[in-house]
Design a protein around this motif. Structure first.
Motif, mmCIF file in Angstrom:
data_model
loop_
_atom_site.group_PDB
_atom_site.id
_atom_site.type_symbol
_atom_site.label_atom_id
_atom_site.label_comp_id
_atom_site.label_asym_id
_atom_site.label_seq_id
_atom_site.Cartn_x
_atom_site.Cartn_y
_atom_site.Cartn_z
ATOM 1 N N MET A 160 -3.399 6.755 -7.723
ATOM 2 C CA MET A 160 -2.346 5.959 -7.083
ATOM 3 C C MET A 160 -1.432 5.365 -8.143
ATOM 4 O O MET A 160 -1.880 4.910 -9.178
ATOM 5 C CB MET A 160 -2.991 4.828 -6.278
ATOM 6 C CG MET A 160 -1.990 4.095 -5.432
ATOM 7 S SD MET A 160 -2.824 3.136 -4.146
ATOM 8 C CE MET A 160 -4.345 2.707 -4.976
ATOM 9 N N CYS A 196 7.064 -10.649 -2.672
ATOM 10 C CA CYS A 196 6.861 -10.496 -1.216
ATOM 11 C C CYS A 196 7.931 -9.618 -0.578
ATOM 12 O O CYS A 196 7.894 -9.394 0.623
ATOM 13 C CB CYS A 196 6.880 -11.858 -0.511
ATOM 14 S SG CYS A 196 5.501 -12.921 -0.915
ATOM 15 N N ARG A 249 9.849 -6.829 1.096
ATOM 16 C CA ARG A 249 9.324 -5.717 1.882
ATOM 17 C C ARG A 249 9.419 -4.380 1.150
ATOM 18 O O ARG A 249 8.466 -3.598 1.153
ATOM 19 C CB ARG A 249 10.056 -5.651 3.227
ATOM 20 C CG ARG A 249 9.481 -4.646 4.184
ATOM 21 C CD ARG A 249 10.427 -3.480 4.394
ATOM 22 N NE ARG A 249 11.742 -3.938 4.776
ATOM 23 C CZ ARG A 249 12.853 -3.303 4.427
ATOM 24 N NH1 ARG A 249 12.824 -2.230 3.666
ATOM 25 N NH2 ARG A 249 14.019 -3.765 4.816
ATOM 26 N N LEU A 300 6.483 -3.847 -1.130
ATOM 27 C CA LEU A 300 5.170 -3.757 -0.518
ATOM 28 C C LEU A 300 5.014 -2.566 0.409
ATOM 29 O O LEU A 300 3.966 -1.930 0.449
ATOM 30 C CB LEU A 300 4.873 -5.063 0.225
ATOM 31 C CG LEU A 300 4.585 -6.212 -0.744
ATOM 32 C CD1 LEU A 300 4.765 -7.553 -0.064
ATOM 33 C CD2 LEU A 300 3.178 -6.090 -1.315
ATOM 34 N N ILE A 301 6.082 -2.273 1.157
ATOM 35 C CA ILE A 301 5.951 -1.199 2.140
ATOM 36 C C ILE A 301 5.701 0.139 1.451
ATOM 37 O O ILE A 301 4.897 0.942 1.908
ATOM 38 C CB ILE A 301 7.164 -1.165 3.107
ATOM 39 C CG1 ILE A 301 6.795 -0.433 4.408
ATOM 40 C CG2 ILE A 301 8.393 -0.542 2.454
ATOM 41 C CD1 ILE A 301 7.828 -0.606 5.515
ATOM 42 N N LYS A 343 4.182 0.628 -1.344
ATOM 43 C CA LYS A 343 2.796 0.594 -1.818
ATOM 44 C C LYS A 343 1.843 1.001 -0.685
ATOM 45 O O LYS A 343 0.954 1.822 -0.876
ATOM 46 C CB LYS A 343 2.503 -0.832 -2.294
ATOM 47 C CG LYS A 343 1.144 -1.074 -2.877
ATOM 48 C CD LYS A 343 1.113 -2.462 -3.530
ATOM 49 C CE LYS A 343 -0.105 -3.242 -3.126
ATOM 50 N NZ LYS A 343 -0.023 -4.660 -3.512
ATOM 51 N N TYR A 344 2.074 0.427 0.498
ATOM 52 C CA TYR A 344 1.152 0.701 1.595
ATOM 53 C C TYR A 344 1.374 2.064 2.227
ATOM 54 O O TYR A 344 0.435 2.720 2.642
ATOM 55 C CB TYR A 344 1.197 -0.426 2.625
ATOM 56 C CG TYR A 344 0.491 -1.627 2.083
ATOM 57 C CD1 TYR A 344 -0.891 -1.614 1.931
ATOM 58 C CD2 TYR A 344 1.193 -2.729 1.633
ATOM 59 C CE1 TYR A 344 -1.558 -2.678 1.372
ATOM 60 C CE2 TYR A 344 0.549 -3.805 1.073
ATOM 61 C CZ TYR A 344 -0.832 -3.775 0.939
ATOM 62 O OH TYR A 344 -1.476 -4.825 0.370
ATOM 63 N N LYS A 345 2.639 2.485 2.286
ATOM 64 C CA LYS A 345 2.929 3.816 2.820
ATOM 65 C C LYS A 345 2.211 4.876 2.005
ATOM 66 O O LYS A 345 1.582 5.782 2.535
ATOM 67 C CB LYS A 345 4.444 4.082 2.731
ATOM 68 C CG LYS A 345 5.190 3.860 4.010
ATOM 69 C CD LYS A 345 6.611 4.375 3.823
ATOM 70 C CE LYS A 345 7.491 3.998 4.976
ATOM 71 N NZ LYS A 345 8.906 4.153 4.629
ATOM 72 N N LEU A 362 -0.331 4.569 0.160
ATOM 73 C CA LEU A 362 -1.772 4.422 0.360
ATOM 74 C C LEU A 362 -2.233 5.199 1.571
ATOM 75 O O LEU A 362 -3.233 5.919 1.541
ATOM 76 C CB LEU A 362 -2.027 2.926 0.588
ATOM 77 C CG LEU A 362 -3.433 2.421 0.476
ATOM 78 C CD1 LEU A 362 -3.821 2.418 -0.981
ATOM 79 C CD2 LEU A 362 -3.486 1.003 1.012
ATOM 80 N N VAL A 363 -1.476 5.034 2.669
ATOM 81 C CA VAL A 363 -1.870 5.651 3.932
ATOM 82 C C VAL A 363 -1.623 7.148 3.892
ATOM 83 O O VAL A 363 -2.399 7.937 4.425
ATOM 84 C CB VAL A 363 -1.105 4.997 5.105
ATOM 85 C CG1 VAL A 363 -1.344 5.759 6.388
ATOM 86 C CG2 VAL A 363 -1.544 3.562 5.268
ATOM 87 N N ASN A 365 -4.044 9.176 0.954
ATOM 88 C CA ASN A 365 -5.493 9.293 1.188
ATOM 89 C C ASN A 365 -5.818 10.122 2.427
ATOM 90 O O ASN A 365 -5.262 9.909 3.480
ATOM 91 C CB ASN A 365 -6.074 7.890 1.336
ATOM 92 C CG ASN A 365 -6.132 7.206 -0.014
ATOM 93 O OD1 ASN A 365 -7.061 7.436 -0.782
ATOM 94 N ND2 ASN A 365 -5.130 6.381 -0.298
#
Lengths: 204, 204
Positions: free
Chosen positions: B1, B188, B190, B193-194, B196-198, B200-201, B204
């Motif tokens: 990652m 903070c 968006r 952060l978004i 990073k999470y996108k 991730l999803v 994986n």
């Protein structure tokens, strides 16, 4: 000279993320932020004061507010109407005060249509924050559990896209500190300040 | 990652606004922010340590850094060269750490060409903040004094336009608090952060 307008802050996020808890904790602190008062058709509970806890309305009054477009957003919930009166929000902003709305994601989208200049804060569930560790982690979860979490995470991430900030609600005090920082930072944004000073130099 | 990169923070503003004082006060506080170390050709003073206070360089070494484009910005000041080595900044950011540069306005513009994604903070002189009161005020100033102040103010306002944030240096402690808030708020955002999470999803 034009009076500087307040910030419209919208705190939202998925159901169960702790919006109410975070907002209450923020209220306990000394800030200049005002809190939006919702209108509702439900009966006042003991100790609840009209205009402070809620604006208590009859169903007829509430429907008239809807018809007259005087609600920023509204929803029906277990037989009662709840909504955000636009007048109270507008007056607060015009008085140069910041106001915060704590609101469901659907309502937040409606507010954004009307106030695109608002500051939209997405409260992120700790489950999403922990996603990395849990998924990449120790490999002890079944595939079904991982898939389910992935789907929930995808939906939550998708909701984020309409927001300006994402605040992790890992600890209520930390989430409150982050929101307070966002408010301070927003007041330091160049766009807001430069216009104020330009006007000053040009008008006088 | 992919590792999340740190924030490049640039603190600048007109000469005499108190950049150094504010930056020193920020350093005294416990934050995760790293501080850029400048390169200079001036001789070390008693107690100054190479790599901590400055990277001490000969004129030849400094000119080679310029020729090799290894300085984010540089300037000559009373016979000595001063500059910001890009490697140190880049390494810090790649390690996921935030780094702050305290720098003159000309240097800040050069940094912006190279790092448009940086967070540019303009430290505003209290004189500008007080402009409103002084000008509109009690009418005790002569026209010449008012005109002079207006011209200075116009220049300062003009410099603001390349910055993301404007921080009033009315009190050092308040300016430091505002800068800390900006750093928290930027983390903070968006967009940061978004992604990073996108990732991730999806990965994986």
């Amino acid at each position: 000279m034009r009076k500087e307008k307040g910030l419209l802050l919208v705190l939202s996020g998925p159901a169960g993320v702790g919006k109410g808890t975070v907002c209450s904790a923020l209220r306990e602190q000394e800030t200049d932020i005002q809190y939006s008062v919702s209108a509702t058709t439900r009966a006042p509970r003991d100790g609840e004061v009209n205009g402070i806890n809620y604006f208590f309305k009859s169903r007829e009054e509430f429907k008239e507010m809807i018809a007259q477009d005087r609600l920023l957003e509204w929803a029906e919930y277990v037989g009662n109407f709840y909504g955000t009166p636009i007048d109270y929000v507008q007056e607060t902003l015009n008085n140069g005060k910041d106001i915060i709305l704590e609101i469901e994601v659907q309502g937040a989208l409606k507010v954004k249509e009307r106030f695109p200049e608002g500051v939209f804060i997405f409260l992120m569930p700790p489950s999403l924050a922990e996603l990395r560790n849990r998924i990449v982690g120790r490999g002890t979860e079944t595939v079904d559990v991982i898939n389910e979490r992935m789907n929930v995470a995808k939906e939550e991430i998708d909701m984020m896209k309409n927001y300006d900030y994402v605040v992790e609600n890992d600890q209520v005090e930390l989430a409150v500190e982050r929101i307070k920082s966002i408010v301070i930072a927003e007041h330091c944004k160049r766009e807001r300040l430069i216009e104020k000073y330009k006007e000053l130099v040009e008008v006088n």
